[in-house]
Write a protein that holds these residues in place. Structure first.
Motif, mmCIF file in Angstrom:
data_model
loop_
_atom_site.group_PDB
_atom_site.id
_atom_site.type_symbol
_atom_site.label_atom_id
_atom_site.label_comp_id
_atom_site.label_asym_id
_atom_site.label_seq_id
_atom_site.Cartn_x
_atom_site.Cartn_y
_atom_site.Cartn_z
ATOM 1 N N LYS A 176 21.985 84.076 8.064
ATOM 2 C CA LYS A 176 21.471 85.318 8.680
ATOM 3 C C LYS A 176 21.105 85.094 10.137
ATOM 4 N N GLN A 177 21.592 83.955 10.683
ATOM 5 C CA GLN A 177 21.338 83.630 12.095
ATOM 6 C C GLN A 177 19.838 83.641 12.405
ATOM 7 N N ARG A 178 19.068 83.098 11.476
ATOM 8 C CA ARG A 178 17.644 83.043 11.738
ATOM 9 C C ARG A 178 16.946 82.098 10.757
ATOM 10 N N LEU A 179 15.799 81.604 11.182
ATOM 11 C CA LEU A 179 14.878 80.922 10.268
ATOM 12 C C LEU A 179 13.474 81.239 10.769
ATOM 13 N N ASP A 180 12.691 81.878 9.910
ATOM 14 C CA ASP A 180 11.385 82.394 10.336
ATOM 15 C C ASP A 180 10.206 81.517 9.955
ATOM 16 N N GLY A 181 10.402 80.636 8.982
ATOM 17 C CA GLY A 181 9.219 79.854 8.598
ATOM 18 C C GLY A 181 9.522 78.739 7.628
ATOM 19 N N LEU A 182 8.579 77.821 7.577
ATOM 20 C CA LEU A 182 8.647 76.676 6.665
ATOM 21 C C LEU A 182 7.285 76.470 6.025
ATOM 22 N N ILE A 183 7.293 76.221 4.718
ATOM 23 C CA ILE A 183 6.129 75.638 4.053
ATOM 24 C C ILE A 183 6.571 74.265 3.558
ATOM 25 N N ALA A 184 5.959 73.218 4.103
ATOM 26 C CA ALA A 184 6.346 71.844 3.734
ATOM 27 C C ALA A 184 5.386 71.351 2.653
ATOM 28 N N CYS A 205 13.543 72.336 10.734
ATOM 29 C CA CYS A 205 13.375 73.799 10.777
ATOM 30 C C CYS A 205 13.142 74.275 12.210
ATOM 31 N N ALA A 206 12.355 73.514 12.978
ATOM 32 C CA ALA A 206 12.098 73.923 14.369
ATOM 33 C C ALA A 206 13.402 73.912 15.180
ATOM 34 N N ARG A 207 14.292 72.975 14.881
ATOM 35 C CA ARG A 207 15.589 72.957 15.603
ATOM 36 C C ARG A 207 16.354 74.259 15.362
ATOM 37 N N PRO A 248 10.640 82.816 17.078
ATOM 38 C CA PRO A 248 9.279 82.251 17.188
ATOM 39 C C PRO A 248 8.644 82.147 15.798
ATOM 40 N N GLY A 249 9.080 81.149 15.060
ATOM 41 C CA GLY A 249 8.704 81.047 13.646
ATOM 42 C C GLY A 249 7.314 80.484 13.430
ATOM 43 N N SER A 250 6.992 80.329 12.165
ATOM 44 C CA SER A 250 5.683 79.773 11.793
ATOM 45 C C SER A 250 5.886 78.676 10.742
ATOM 46 N N ILE A 251 5.159 77.589 10.928
ATOM 47 C CA ILE A 251 5.299 76.430 10.047
ATOM 48 C C ILE A 251 3.948 76.102 9.430
ATOM 49 N N CYS A 252 3.952 75.898 8.112
ATOM 50 C CA CYS A 252 2.722 75.526 7.403
ATOM 51 C C CYS A 252 2.961 74.185 6.724
ATOM 52 N N LEU A 253 2.217 73.183 7.156
ATOM 53 C CA LEU A 253 2.325 71.857 6.553
ATOM 54 C C LEU A 253 1.247 71.734 5.483
#
Ligand SMILES: NC(=O)c1ccc[n+]([C@@H]2O[C@H](COP(=O)([O-])OP(=O)(O)OC[C@H]3O[C@@H](n4cnc5c(N)ncnc54)[C@H](O)[C@@H]3O)[C@@H](O)[C@H]2O)c1
Length: 267
Positions: free
Chosen positions: A88-96, A132-134, A142-147
């Motif tokens: 979908k030409q996008r990645l909005d977030g990660l929960i690691a 994911c940031a790459r 401008p995604g959001s990451i939760c570790l």
């Protein structure tokens, strides 16, 4: 009406999403409209994952997918996450959330076991965030990451003899601060604007913890007594925190550690 919690059309990765906390948090994102790709080392997702997929309400608009990958395998992660973002030409977030546990007194901890823990609990989290940031940079999202860290990264957790696990979680909290600082500012080329936070839960009744109790490595009564609410939490109690951290509801929050531990670290 526009809702700041609405994740419709957004794409997320959740590592360790076959079961336990990762799966519940993934479900929360789906319920808010997101499409969630769960990554896990297990060849097949757990029965709980299959049940979660079946009970998704089509009205949510999101979806739940599964991919087998080891988070300590940098190339495997790049391939799987690259494929997900390209769709979908996008990645909005990660929960690691992928992590392992090993109960052993420090004096008896083998060097191999220390490395194995850090490979997953620290390097795996670092690689997941970097991968994911790459993709967020590639598609200028401008995604959001939760570790997923733990209260064990903040306090000497009574009733849990796990020196490497606990210190790996402290490293994750510090990693969130550093990545937040590196990736936070919007750049002239449209990249950046990525927020990174840690989430530090208290005790949760997940398969990891059920195994601790089954082996007699921890005492449920002691854990219940360790917090102000007098009970161990359930994985679904973290869904809201996940939706908060990965949606615009937390748009001015980065570099922080959200502690949800029934008050354990507060007394
Ligand atoms: N359960 C608790 O009390 C508690 C408390 C605080 C923090 N946490 C954290 O929450 C997260 C989820 O833990 P949980 O309790 O749901 O545990 P769990 O063991 O039930 O789930 C962890 C998942 O990670 C996966 N995984 C393990 N190694 C992997 C690897 N190399 N690559 C990909 N996937 C891998 C497992 O297969 C599993 O599905 C972990 O980061 C854990 O440290 C748990």
């Amino acid at each position: 009406m526009f809702s700041r919690f609405d994740l419709t059309g957004k794409v997320f990765v959740v590592t360790g999403g076959s079961q336990g906390l990762g799966l519940s948090m993934a479900e929360g994102l789906v319920e808010a409209g997101g499409t969630v790709h769960c990554l896990d080392i297990q060849p097949e997702p757990s029965d709980n994952f299959k049940t979660a997929k079946e009970r998704i309400n089509p009205d949510f608009g999101g979806g739940l997918e599964y991919h087998q990958v080891d988070v300590s395998d940098a190339e495997g992660l790049e391939t799987v996450v690259g494929r997900i973002a390209d769709q979908k030409q996008r990645l909005d977030g990660l929960i690691a959330a992928a992590a392992i546990q090993h109960i052993s007194p420090a004096l008896e901890y083998s060097t191999d076991d220390i490395r194995k823990m850090l490979d997953v609990n620290y390097i795996g989290v670092f690689l997941s965030a970097r991968t994911c940031a790459r993709q967020m940079h590639k598609y200028k999202i401008p995604g959001s990451i939760c570790l997923i860290a733990s209260m064990s990264g903040l306090i000497a957790n009574r009733g849990l003899i796990a020196p490497v696990y606990n210190s790996s979680k402290a490293a994750v909290i510090q990693l969130a601060r550093n990545l937040a600082m590196e990736w936070g500012r919007k750049q002239p080329d449209g990249t950046g604007g990525i927020r990174v936070n840690a989430l530090s839960p208290g005790h949760i009744l997940t398969p990891m913890v059920e195994e601790n109790f089954r082996k007699g490595e921890a005492d449920p009564k002691e854990w219940e007594d360790n917090n102000m609410l007098g009970r161990i939490s359930r994985p679904e109690e973290f869904k809201g925190a996940g939706v908060f951290l990965l949606s615009n509801a937390s748009s001015y929050m980065t570099g922080q550690n959200l502690v949800v531990d029934g008050g354990t670290s507060a007394w």
